[in-house]
Design a protein around this motif. Sequence first.
Motif, short mmCIF file in Angstrom:
data_model
loop_
_atom_site.label_atom_id
_atom_site.label_comp_id
_atom_site.label_asym_id
_atom_site.label_seq_id
_atom_site.Cartn_x
_atom_site.Cartn_y
_atom_site.Cartn_z
N LYS A 26 11.37 5.46 -10.65
CA LYS A 26 12.49 4.54 -10.81
C LYS A 26 12.05 3.09 -10.82
CE LYS A 26 16.02 7.54 -8.78
NZ LYS A 26 16.95 7.75 -7.63
N ARG A 27 10.87 2.83 -10.30
CA ARG A 27 10.37 1.45 -10.21
C ARG A 27 9.37 1.12 -11.31
NH1 ARG A 27 12.49 3.10 -5.93
NH2 ARG A 27 13.31 1.73 -4.29
N ARG A 28 9.27 2.01 -12.30
CA ARG A 28 8.31 1.77 -13.38
C ARG A 28 8.97 1.89 -14.74
NH1 ARG A 28 2.59 4.57 -11.51
NH2 ARG A 28 2.72 4.01 -9.30
N THR A 29 8.37 1.19 -15.69
CA THR A 29 8.82 1.27 -17.08
C THR A 29 7.58 1.25 -17.99
OG1 THR A 29 9.00 -1.16 -17.24
CG2 THR A 29 10.99 0.08 -16.61
N GLY A 30 7.80 1.56 -19.25
CA GLY A 30 6.73 1.46 -20.25
C GLY A 30 5.50 2.28 -19.93
N GLU A 31 4.33 1.66 -20.11
CA GLU A 31 3.06 2.33 -19.93
C GLU A 31 2.85 2.78 -18.49
OE1 GLU A 31 -0.74 3.96 -20.36
OE2 GLU A 31 0.91 3.60 -21.77
N ARG A 32 3.33 2.00 -17.53
CA ARG A 32 3.16 2.37 -16.13
C ARG A 32 3.92 3.65 -15.80
NH1 ARG A 32 5.34 -0.85 -12.62
NH2 ARG A 32 3.82 -0.52 -10.95
N LEU A 33 5.12 3.82 -16.35
CA LEU A 33 5.88 5.05 -16.15
C LEU A 33 5.24 6.21 -16.90
CD1 LEU A 33 8.33 6.66 -15.19
CD2 LEU A 33 9.60 5.78 -17.17
N ASP A 34 4.82 5.97 -18.12
CA ASP A 34 4.19 7.01 -18.93
C ASP A 34 2.91 7.50 -18.27
OD1 ASP A 34 3.98 8.57 -21.44
OD2 ASP A 34 2.18 7.35 -21.71
N ARG A 35 2.15 6.57 -17.71
CA ARG A 35 0.90 6.95 -17.06
C ARG A 35 1.16 7.83 -15.83
NH1 ARG A 35 -4.73 6.24 -17.73
NH2 ARG A 35 -5.60 7.35 -15.94
N LEU A 36 2.21 7.52 -15.08
CA LEU A 36 2.55 8.33 -13.92
C LEU A 36 2.94 9.74 -14.33
CD1 LEU A 36 3.12 8.79 -10.95
CD2 LEU A 36 5.34 7.66 -11.26
N PHE A 59 -1.11 13.76 7.19
CA PHE A 59 -0.09 12.78 7.55
C PHE A 59 1.31 13.35 7.72
CE2 PHE A 59 -3.43 10.30 5.51
CZ PHE A 59 -3.56 9.24 6.38
N GLY A 60 1.64 14.39 6.97
CA GLY A 60 2.99 14.93 7.02
C GLY A 60 4.01 14.04 6.36
N LYS A 61 3.56 13.06 5.60
CA LYS A 61 4.43 12.15 4.86
C LYS A 61 3.61 11.47 3.76
CE LYS A 61 3.80 8.56 8.38
NZ LYS A 61 4.48 7.68 9.35
N LEU A 62 4.30 10.79 2.85
CA LEU A 62 3.64 10.17 1.70
C LEU A 62 3.82 8.65 1.68
CD1 LEU A 62 4.67 12.81 -1.00
CD2 LEU A 62 2.59 12.75 0.37
N ASP A 63 4.21 8.10 2.80
CA ASP A 63 4.44 6.66 2.89
C ASP A 63 3.17 5.88 2.56
OD1 ASP A 63 6.82 7.57 3.77
OD2 ASP A 63 6.68 6.74 5.80
N ASP A 64 3.33 4.78 1.84
CA ASP A 64 2.25 3.85 1.51
C ASP A 64 1.21 4.43 0.55
OD1 ASP A 64 3.28 1.84 3.27
OD2 ASP A 64 2.40 2.94 4.95
N LEU A 65 1.46 5.64 0.02
CA LEU A 65 0.56 6.24 -0.96
C LEU A 65 1.18 6.04 -2.34
CD1 LEU A 65 -2.05 7.97 -1.31
CD2 LEU A 65 -0.54 9.98 -1.35
N HIS A 66 0.43 5.37 -3.24
CA HIS A 66 0.94 5.00 -4.56
C HIS A 66 0.20 5.79 -5.65
CE1 HIS A 66 3.04 1.49 -2.83
NE2 HIS A 66 2.01 1.48 -2.00
N PRO A 67 0.90 6.63 -6.42
CA PRO A 67 0.24 7.40 -7.47
C PRO A 67 0.04 6.58 -8.74
CG PRO A 67 2.56 7.94 -7.42
CD PRO A 67 2.33 6.95 -6.30
N GLU A 68 -1.08 6.84 -9.43
CA GLU A 68 -1.37 6.16 -10.70
C GLU A 68 -1.11 4.66 -10.57
OE1 GLU A 68 -2.86 7.52 -13.28
OE2 GLU A 68 -2.96 9.41 -12.14
N TYR A 69 -1.86 4.04 -9.69
CA TYR A 69 -1.65 2.64 -9.33
C TYR A 69 -2.43 1.73 -10.28
CZ TYR A 69 -1.08 -1.40 -6.24
OH TYR A 69 -0.75 -2.61 -5.70
N GLU A 70 -1.74 0.76 -10.85
CA GLU A 70 -2.36 -0.12 -11.85
C GLU A 70 -3.11 -1.28 -11.20
OE1 GLU A 70 -1.19 -2.75 -15.83
OE2 GLU A 70 0.39 -1.94 -14.54
N VAL A 71 -4.37 -1.43 -11.58
CA VAL A 71 -5.17 -2.58 -11.18
C VAL A 71 -5.87 -3.10 -12.44
CG1 VAL A 71 -5.55 -1.77 -8.83
CG2 VAL A 71 -7.17 -1.15 -10.62
N ALA A 72 -6.34 -4.33 -12.39
CA ALA A 72 -7.11 -4.89 -13.51
C ALA A 72 -8.58 -4.64 -13.26
CB ALA A 72 -6.83 -6.37 -13.64
N ASP A 73 -9.31 -4.24 -14.30
CA ASP A 73 -10.74 -4.03 -14.12
C ASP A 73 -11.48 -5.37 -14.26
OD1 ASP A 73 -10.99 -4.59 -16.83
OD2 ASP A 73 -11.38 -2.53 -17.41
#
Length: 226
Positions: free
Chosen positions: A16-26, A46-60
């Motif tokens: 819900k917080r992504r659009t375009g390429e970032r959503l497609d990549r996820l 951990f028993g939870k997924l807090d603070d874990l970000h999947p397919e996280y975008e960074v600049a190389d």
Amino acid sequence: MGFAEEHQRWLEYHKKRRTGERLDRLERGHRHGEQMFVERVWWPIFGKLDDLHPEYEVADWRGRPYFVDFVWKPGQVKFAIEIKGYGPHVQNTDRTRYRQELNRETYLQIAGYRVIAIPYDDLESAPEQTISLLKALLTPSLLKTSSQGSSQFTRIERDILRIAISQSRSLRPVDVEKQLEIDPRTVKKLLSALCEKGKLKPILREGGRRVCRYELISSFMDIDLW
């Protein structure tokens, strides 16, 4: 909430917080290997997924977008986690791609990330080994970056809990004696104190009344060391 429900809620939250390429990549990138890591390694720890970000975008290092399988940012520290299968990362890699991957990992470290490579094969055949290694790796960093609840325990008690957290099996008194180099009588008192504080549970020897080992009552992230 069980894993399946929490995993779906977590994915929807990030979509819900992504659009375009970032959503497609996820949608394209969070596949079998990544899902196995979350279910067989991260969730048991951990028993939870807090603070874990999947397919996280960074600049190389060239300023181009790059997506890390997972980024975990619980506070002052941040980890970049990559799931690496033998095929795509070894067999199908030419010299240029291999060089770029090494440079990318170096740049991530320059940017303040601790890079963790997870073998895909271990997720299938030996997830408990990955669990043990991750616990040992993450515990010292969490101890350094959080001060909440630290006054609840003495320094030695925190050391004992750190040992208990880093081990995949239950804690034996002899483990504490060897690693902290303290005598058995003192170890017994310290373990009893942690039981009274609700952090350890004594396990009796089968058919007897003598305590042979201890288990954590709280999960990895519920321990008030952080």
